[in-house]
Design a protein around this motif. Structure first.
Motif, PDB file in Angstrom:
ATOM      1  N   ASP A  36      -3.612   9.750   4.649  1.00 27.81           N
ATOM      2  CA  ASP A  36      -3.699  10.892   3.702  1.00 27.81           C
ATOM      3  C   ASP A  36      -4.174  12.152   4.204  1.00 27.81           C
ATOM      4  N   ASN A  53      -9.298   5.467   6.691  1.00 33.97           N
ATOM      5  CA  ASN A  53      -8.671   5.813   5.307  1.00 33.97           C
ATOM      6  C   ASN A  53      -9.754   6.452   4.354  1.00 33.97           C
ATOM      7  N   ARG A  54      -9.355   7.109   3.679  1.00 36.02           N
ATOM      8  CA  ARG A  54      -9.978   8.055   2.768  1.00 36.02           C
ATOM      9  C   ARG A  54     -10.452   7.158   1.466  1.00 36.02           C
TER      10      ARG A  54
END
Length: 80
Positions: A36, A53-54
């Motif tokens: 992302d 990860n976001r």
């Protein structure tokens, strides 16, 4: 034991790097493993210097509150 901890991006750098802050502690991390796009203010899960990860702000704040609660319980148990 290793933990992946949510931190907030406070500065984007060149070469897929960023500066994050957790409780006022700043750390340079790599964004190379993220799928992302991220922006300043986003939260990411960081492990061993890499953002994995976001995650949304609500989830990050809940996770950080759980960590704080665990640390407070651990400190209480060490004293008593």
């Amino acid at each position: 034991m290793c933990l992946a901890i949510p931190t907030q991006i406070i500065e984007l750098l060149d070469n897929q790097m960023a500066i994050t802050s957790l409780s006022g502690v700043k750390k340079e991390i790599s964004l190379a493993l993220l799928m992302d796009e991220v922006k300043i203010g986003d939260y990411v899960i960081v492990h061993a210097g890499y953002a994995l990860n976001r995650l949304d702000e609500d989830d990050a704040r809940k996770t950080l509150a759980y960590f704080a609660e665990l640390l407070n319980e651990e400190n209480y148990n060490e004293i008593h």
